[in-house]
Design a protein around this motif. Structure first.
Motif, mmCIF file in Angstrom:
data_model
loop_
_atom_site.group_PDB
_atom_site.id
_atom_site.type_symbol
_atom_site.label_atom_id
_atom_site.label_comp_id
_atom_site.label_asym_id
_atom_site.label_seq_id
_atom_site.Cartn_x
_atom_site.Cartn_y
_atom_site.Cartn_z
ATOM 1 N N HIS A 198 0.827 -1.210 0.000
ATOM 2 C CA HIS A 198 0.000 0.000 0.000
ATOM 3 C C HIS A 198 0.863 1.263 0.000
ATOM 4 O O HIS A 198 0.638 2.183 -0.798
ATOM 5 N N LYS A 199 1.857 1.313 0.893
ATOM 6 C CA LYS A 199 2.705 2.501 1.008
ATOM 7 C C LYS A 199 3.481 2.793 -0.274
ATOM 8 O O LYS A 199 3.656 3.952 -0.660
ATOM 9 N N ASN A 201 2.655 1.679 -3.232
ATOM 10 C CA ASN A 201 1.737 1.630 -4.380
ATOM 11 C C ASN A 201 2.148 0.536 -5.370
ATOM 12 O O ASN A 201 2.215 0.755 -6.583
ATOM 13 N N LYS A 203 1.485 -3.220 -7.073
ATOM 14 C CA LYS A 203 0.303 -4.013 -7.406
ATOM 15 C C LYS A 203 0.492 -5.510 -7.205
ATOM 16 O O LYS A 203 -0.458 -6.231 -6.917
ATOM 17 N N TYR A 211 11.056 -3.076 -7.445
ATOM 18 C CA TYR A 211 11.328 -1.941 -6.555
ATOM 19 C C TYR A 211 12.581 -2.218 -5.715
ATOM 20 O O TYR A 211 13.457 -1.355 -5.577
#
Length: 227
Positions: A198-199, A201, A203, A211
């Motif tokens: 969530h933090k 972003n 998917k 990342y």
């Protein structure tokens, strides 16, 4: 006249050719003595206990125990020893992580020899040292913040525990394996994993791994074969 005491240095890099080149360079400087070499973080910690160096020169991306983990353990157990990161990673988030861990210097592998030697001398004297390009990047970011402008680079919002979970998941460990390694419940791992996605972003799992690689958290060659 009493001879000037040399700065004792331990060099840690998992690439033999790179490490040997650094050692040869430092030993020729006259003011620096390399008292030990290591190829991973575990070896570094053992050497420090035996050799009592003034400065440790350490790479970020290493097997067994990476530069961030090694620095945290080193600063906790041997606070008198100064740490300089020698790396190819010119990334603001990673620099921030290493500064939080307690490094005294951050030098790029693309730096000239004189810059590395000056960095070791400055750090041994209790000062901080950063490669010129790193200093410029930090200054630019500071100016933008002072002027109320948004930095070009996103600031990490992850907690230390979330960072640990992210690293292990990206390396291919299952939720249960992460839980076992960090001595937490699998539900806690699932909670952290959801927060990370969530933090940042992200998917899916592929985006998480991408990342982690882009930010220098893991190396492609160190990712588990089971991914």
């Amino acid at each position: 006249m009493k001879p000037k005491k040399k700065i004792k240095v331990v060099v840690c890099d998992d690439h033999n050719i790179v490490r040997e080149g650094i050692v040869a360079l430092l030993n020729q400087s006259g003011d620096i003595e390399v008292v030990g070499e290591a190829s991973n973080g575990v070896e570094v910690l053992e050497l420090i206990h035996k050799k009592s160096p003034d400065v440790v020169l350490i790479d970020l991306s290493m097997p067994v125990l990476n530069g961030l983990e090694t620095t945290a353990k080193l600063r906790s157990n041997y606070p008198q020893v100064k740490v300089i990161v020698l790396t190819q990673h010119e990334n603001e988030e990673y620099i921030i992580q290493m500064l939080k861990a307690g490094v005294s210097g951050y030098v790029l592998k693309t730096s000239i020899a004189d810059e590395l030697i000056k960095g070791i001398k400055d750090v041994a004297n209790g000062e901080k040292f950063f490669s010129a390009s790193i200093s410029r990047m930090m200054l630019d970011d500071f100016i933008k913040r002072a002027q109320g402008l948004k930095s070009d680079k996103p600031k990490s919002e992850l907690t230390n525990r979330e960072y640990e979970v992210l690293k292990l998941i990206a390396e291919g460990y299952t939720n249960q394996e992460v839980a076992d390694k960090l001595f937490i419940s699998i539900r806690t791992v699932e909670f952290h994993r959801a927060n990370i996605m969530h933090k940042l972003n992200l998917k899916d799992f592929a985006a998480l791994v991408k990342y982690a690689i882009q930010k220098g958290i893991i190396d492609i060659e160190n990712i588990e074969e089971k991914i």
